[in-house]
Design a protein around this motif. Structure first.
Motif, PDB file in Angstrom:
ATOM      1  N   UNK A 297       1.406   7.865   3.202  1.00  0.00           N
ATOM      2  CA  UNK A 297       0.206   8.000   4.032  1.00  0.00           C
ATOM      3  C   UNK A 297      -0.343   6.634   4.424  1.00  0.00           C
ATOM      4  N   UNK A 298      -0.327   5.688   3.503  1.00  0.00           N
ATOM      5  CA  UNK A 298      -0.807   4.338   3.811  1.00  0.00           C
ATOM      6  C   UNK A 298       0.080   3.676   4.858  1.00  0.00           C
ATOM      7  N   UNK A 299       1.394   3.859   4.741  1.00  0.00           N
ATOM      8  CA  UNK A 299       2.320   3.309   5.728  1.00  0.00           C
ATOM      9  C   UNK A 299       2.047   3.886   7.114  1.00  0.00           C
ATOM     10  N   UNK A 300       1.825   5.202   7.178  1.00  0.00           N
ATOM     11  CA  UNK A 300       1.545   5.843   8.464  1.00  0.00           C
ATOM     12  C   UNK A 300       0.241   5.338   9.066  1.00  0.00           C
ATOM     13  N   UNK A 301      -0.763   5.187   8.232  1.00  0.00           N
ATOM     14  CA  UNK A 301      -2.061   4.695   8.711  1.00  0.00           C
ATOM     15  C   UNK A 301      -1.948   3.250   9.185  1.00  0.00           C
ATOM     16  N   UNK A 302      -1.202   2.439   8.476  1.00  0.00           N
ATOM     17  CA  UNK A 302      -0.994   1.045   8.898  1.00  0.00           C
ATOM     18  C   UNK A 302      -0.276   1.004  10.242  1.00  0.00           C
ATOM     19  N   UNK A 303       0.740   1.838  10.422  1.00  0.00           N
ATOM     20  CA  UNK A 303       1.459   1.879  11.702  1.00  0.00           C
ATOM     21  C   UNK A 303       0.529   2.315  12.824  1.00  0.00           C
TER      22      UNK A 303
ATOM     23  N   UNK B 201      -4.733  11.749   0.415  1.00  0.00           N
ATOM     24  CA  UNK B 201      -4.764  10.797  -0.681  1.00  0.00           C
ATOM     25  C   UNK B 201      -4.823   9.390  -0.076  1.00  0.00           C
ATOM     26  N   UNK B 202      -5.623   8.531  -0.666  1.00  0.00           N
ATOM     27  CA  UNK B 202      -5.762   7.184  -0.136  1.00  0.00           C
ATOM     28  C   UNK B 202      -5.073   6.166  -1.044  1.00  0.00           C
ATOM     29  N   UNK B 203      -5.211   4.907  -0.679  1.00  0.00           N
ATOM     30  CA  UNK B 203      -4.540   3.840  -1.419  1.00  0.00           C
ATOM     31  C   UNK B 203      -5.060   3.758  -2.854  1.00  0.00           C
ATOM     32  N   UNK B 204      -6.377   3.913  -3.040  1.00  0.00           N
ATOM     33  CA  UNK B 204      -6.944   3.849  -4.394  1.00  0.00           C
ATOM     34  C   UNK B 204      -6.371   4.955  -5.273  1.00  0.00           C
ATOM     35  N   UNK B 205      -6.205   6.140  -4.700  1.00  0.00           N
ATOM     36  CA  UNK B 205      -5.619   7.243  -5.472  1.00  0.00           C
ATOM     37  C   UNK B 205      -4.167   6.942  -5.822  1.00  0.00           C
ATOM     38  N   UNK B 206      -3.453   6.311  -4.904  1.00  0.00           N
ATOM     39  CA  UNK B 206      -2.069   5.917  -5.187  1.00  0.00           C
ATOM     40  C   UNK B 206      -1.986   4.905  -6.303  1.00  0.00           C
TER      41      UNK B 206
ATOM     42  N   UNK C  57       2.661  12.129 -11.404  1.00  0.00           N
ATOM     43  CA  UNK C  57       1.954  10.885 -11.051  1.00  0.00           C
ATOM     44  C   UNK C  57       2.765  10.045 -10.058  1.00  0.00           C
ATOM     45  N   UNK C  58       4.050   9.962 -10.284  1.00  0.00           N
ATOM     46  CA  UNK C  58       4.903   9.185  -9.373  1.00  0.00           C
ATOM     47  C   UNK C  58       4.985   9.831  -7.988  1.00  0.00           C
ATOM     48  N   UNK C  59       5.010  11.154  -7.934  1.00  0.00           N
ATOM     49  CA  UNK C  59       5.017  11.856  -6.644  1.00  0.00           C
ATOM     50  C   UNK C  59       3.710  11.604  -5.890  1.00  0.00           C
ATOM     51  N   UNK C  60       2.578  11.618  -6.612  1.00  0.00           N
ATOM     52  CA  UNK C  60       1.287  11.312  -5.987  1.00  0.00           C
ATOM     53  C   UNK C  60       1.272   9.891  -5.434  1.00  0.00           C
ATOM     54  N   UNK C  61       1.829   8.965  -6.203  1.00  0.00           N
ATOM     55  CA  UNK C  61       1.885   7.572  -5.755  1.00  0.00           C
ATOM     56  C   UNK C  61       2.740   7.437  -4.500  1.00  0.00           C
ATOM     57  N   UNK C  62       3.875   8.116  -4.493  1.00  0.00           N
ATOM     58  CA  UNK C  62       4.751   8.058  -3.328  1.00  0.00           C
ATOM     59  C   UNK C  62       4.054   8.625  -2.102  1.00  0.00           C
ATOM     60  N   UNK C  63       3.366   9.755  -2.258  1.00  0.00           N
ATOM     61  CA  UNK C  63       2.635  10.361  -1.149  1.00  0.00           C
ATOM     62  C   UNK C  63       1.567   9.407  -0.611  1.00  0.00           C
TER      63      UNK C  63
END
Length: 126
Positions: free
Chosen positions: A52-58, A1-6, A42-48
């Motif tokens: 994932x975005x945090x991990x990719x940024x790191x 899942x990417x940022x847009x999906x979140x 929906x909230x669980x998808x957003x959290x995921x």
């Protein structure tokens, strides 16, 4: 899942929350539970997506730091006969050269290893 999906998941959760608050008086208990389950999904998808975005940024920040270090180290090298070497205080090449392929293509510094065989020359450990 990417940022847009979140972002879409959060938008859907917000819209669902609005509809729940508007229809709370009209909905029966079963419908309310179904809507709450959808909201939770929906909230669980957003959290995921955010994890994932945090991990990719790191990962990208670590790669950026590695590239900066390599560029700084490369600036301290001297080019001699097509290879990059560390240099002494007079700017003369010393030690073993770095692999030109790894340096050019991957942006990584790997020193060539002397194979100790006349017909093979130096090779990259990478």
């Amino acid at each position: 899942m990417d940022i847009a999906a979140g972002i879409n998941a959060v938008s859907a959760a917000i819209a669902l929350t609005r509809s729940l608050s508007d229809a709370a008086k009209v909905l029966d208990a079963a419908s309310m539970k179904l809507e709450m389950a959808e909201l939770t999904g929906h909230l669980a998808d957003a959290k995921l997506s955010l994890v994932e975005a945090r991990d990719e940024i790191a990962r990208l920040e670590a790669e950026c730091g590695r590239i900066k270090d390599t560029l700084q180290e490369k600036a301290n090298l001297v080019r001699y006969r097509g290879y990059h070497y560390p240099h002494d205080k007079d700017g003369q090449p010393i030690g073993t050269a770095y692999c030109p392929t790894c340096l050019t293509i991957e942006g990584r510094l790997f020193r060539l290893i002397d194979s100790r065989r006349v017909h093979e020359g130096n090779h990259c450990p990478n």
